[in-house]
Motif scaffolding. Structure first.
Motif, PDB file in Angstrom:
ATOM      1  N   UNK A 264       0.824  -1.201   0.000  1.00  0.00           N
ATOM      2  CA  UNK A 264       0.000   0.000   0.000  1.00  0.00           C
ATOM      3  C   UNK A 264       0.863   1.257   0.000  1.00  0.00           C
ATOM      4  N   UNK A 265       1.929   1.246   0.782  1.00  0.00           N
ATOM      5  CA  UNK A 265       2.811   2.418   0.815  1.00  0.00           C
ATOM      6  C   UNK A 265       3.443   2.660  -0.549  1.00  0.00           C
ATOM      7  N   UNK A 266       3.886   1.559  -1.199  1.00  0.00           N
ATOM      8  CA  UNK A 266       4.486   1.699  -2.520  1.00  0.00           C
ATOM      9  C   UNK A 266       3.474   2.253  -3.521  1.00  0.00           C
ATOM     10  N   UNK A 267       2.262   1.708  -3.475  1.00  0.00           N
ATOM     11  CA  UNK A 267       1.224   2.144  -4.409  1.00  0.00           C
ATOM     12  C   UNK A 267       0.792   3.582  -4.137  1.00  0.00           C
ATOM     13  N   UNK A 268       0.730   3.978  -2.892  1.00  0.00           N
ATOM     14  CA  UNK A 268       0.361   5.353  -2.565  1.00  0.00           C
ATOM     15  C   UNK A 268       1.392   6.337  -3.113  1.00  0.00           C
ATOM     16  N   UNK A 269       2.669   5.960  -3.027  1.00  0.00           N
ATOM     17  CA  UNK A 269       3.716   6.815  -3.585  1.00  0.00           C
ATOM     18  C   UNK A 269       3.585   6.904  -5.109  1.00  0.00           C
ATOM     19  N   UNK A 270       3.302   5.739  -5.734  1.00  0.00           N
ATOM     20  CA  UNK A 270       3.127   5.733  -7.191  1.00  0.00           C
ATOM     21  C   UNK A 270       1.904   6.551  -7.595  1.00  0.00           C
TER      22      UNK A 270
END
Length: 360
Positions: free
Chosen positions: A309-315
């Protein structure tokens, strides 16, 4: 055992009027498969061709193909199509016919973009296209979107929207924002001025004024019952926002919109969007398509792993579309993903060249 009766098919090329007559009985046929869309693209570098498969009962499958020569290559493109049949034999004949046309015209490749969501029943189509030599590719149209089902009454649709969206619609009305239908060339000028202001502020490209004008005219925007609707938001006599939306068959599309700084301040987009949803509902549409969100936001909806989720939120944040996503999602619709595009490649080196130049 009784023999199953054979079914014979006929292939026909249709003109715009014939194609429109057939699609009138296909309520789920997408806007981009309508004859008017082909006529629009014909004025901006594409050549439409419409082919249909018939059996003894009439029309059962077809496609509006757009041809274009670019970078010294020819490509064949079926946006949000074809129109599939329940009869797999008709679908196979349609694919074979499209491929023959593409080979005859020396197309580097044929691209299909099915108007089908990537869930459940399309698995069979996906497998059949792979077996037929097609390969998944990036869509030219949005691969993910938000769909709002319009079957509920307007009061229920309004209740589905977020508290903030409902408040902004009321705030716009309270602060003097009014919505009217644009019907003149002067209204188109005002729409385009808003689009230019939005493009400069948000740093995205737009079409020419004539492109929007032709889309509006071809889909009957100057007629009370036309499939295009130009909506203009005003406050104290000044135009502060405008939408150009479409509603044909069962689906409506929110495609072109903009507001200036005053429109942002007074929630013009919320008032315009509610007016567009209301119009689509009143026309009998059962689906409102918000026309595209970045894939990263769609993945966020279904991911529970904290690190992912953190990776996707950054993307997602990196797309610069977080505000647009919140605006579209706040009306109560559901994020969806379409099947990918499928390319049937005939001239592999030319295909690689086209892909490289498109990405430059």
């Amino acid at each position: 055992m009784a023999r199953r009766p054979s079914v014979s098919f006929a292939l026909r090329e249709l003109d715009a009027a014939q194609w429109s007559a057939e699609l009138a009985a296909q309520p789920t046929a997408h806007l981009l498969q309508q004859a008017e869309w082909g006529q629009l693209k014909a004025q901006f570098g594409w050549q439409p061709q419409r082919i249909a498969i018939y059996n003894q009962h009439g029309f059962c499958a077809g496609a509006q193909v757009l041809w274009r020569s670019q970078y010294g290559l020819r490509v064949a493109y079926v946006p949000r199509g074809p129109i599939w049949s329940a009869d797999q034999a008709a679908n196979r004949l349609l694919l074979q016919s499209l491929e023959r046309l593409a080979r005859k015209r020396w197309a580097a490749f044929l691209r299909l973009e099915p108007n089908l969501l990537d869930a459940g029943t399309p698995d069979q189509l996906h497998s059949e296209l792979l077996l037929a030599g097609y390969e998944p590719s990036s869509s030219m149209q949005p691969s993910a979107s938000i769909h709002l089902q319009l079957e509920p009454e307007l009061a229920a649709l309004q209740a589905q929207a977020s508290k903030g969206h409902r408040a902004d619609v009321r705030r716009a009305e309270r602060q003097g924002v009014t919505i009217r239908v644009g019907t003149t060339e002067a209204d188109l000028d005002q729409f385009y001025a808003i689009m230019q202001a939005t493009s400069q502020r948000a740093k995205f490209g737009i079409h020419s004024r004539e492109y929007y004008a032709q889309a509006w005219r071809l889909f009957g925007g100057d007629q009370p019952d036309g499939a295009a609707r130009l909506l203009i938001a005003e406050r104290e006599g000044r135009v502060i926002g405008s939408f150009l939306v479409f509603a044909q068959g069962a689906e409506a599309q929110y495609m072109y919109s903009g507001t200036n700084e005053e429109g942002l301040k007074f929630a013009a987009s919320h008032a315009l969007q509610w007016a567009a949803i209301t119009w689509a509902k009143q026309r009998g549409c059962t689906l409102y398509d918000f026309w595209g969100i970045p894939e990263a936001f769609l993945a966020l909806e279904t991911t529970t792993d904290p690190a992912e989720r953190e990776r996707l939120e950054q993307a997602a944040q990196a797309t610069g579309m977080a505000g647009v996503y919140r605006f579209k999602k706040g009306w109560g619709g559901q994020p969806v993903r379409y099947l990918p595009a499928y390319d049937r490649v005939f001239l592999r080196p030319a295909y690689w060249l086209w892909q490289r130049r498109r990405s430059e």
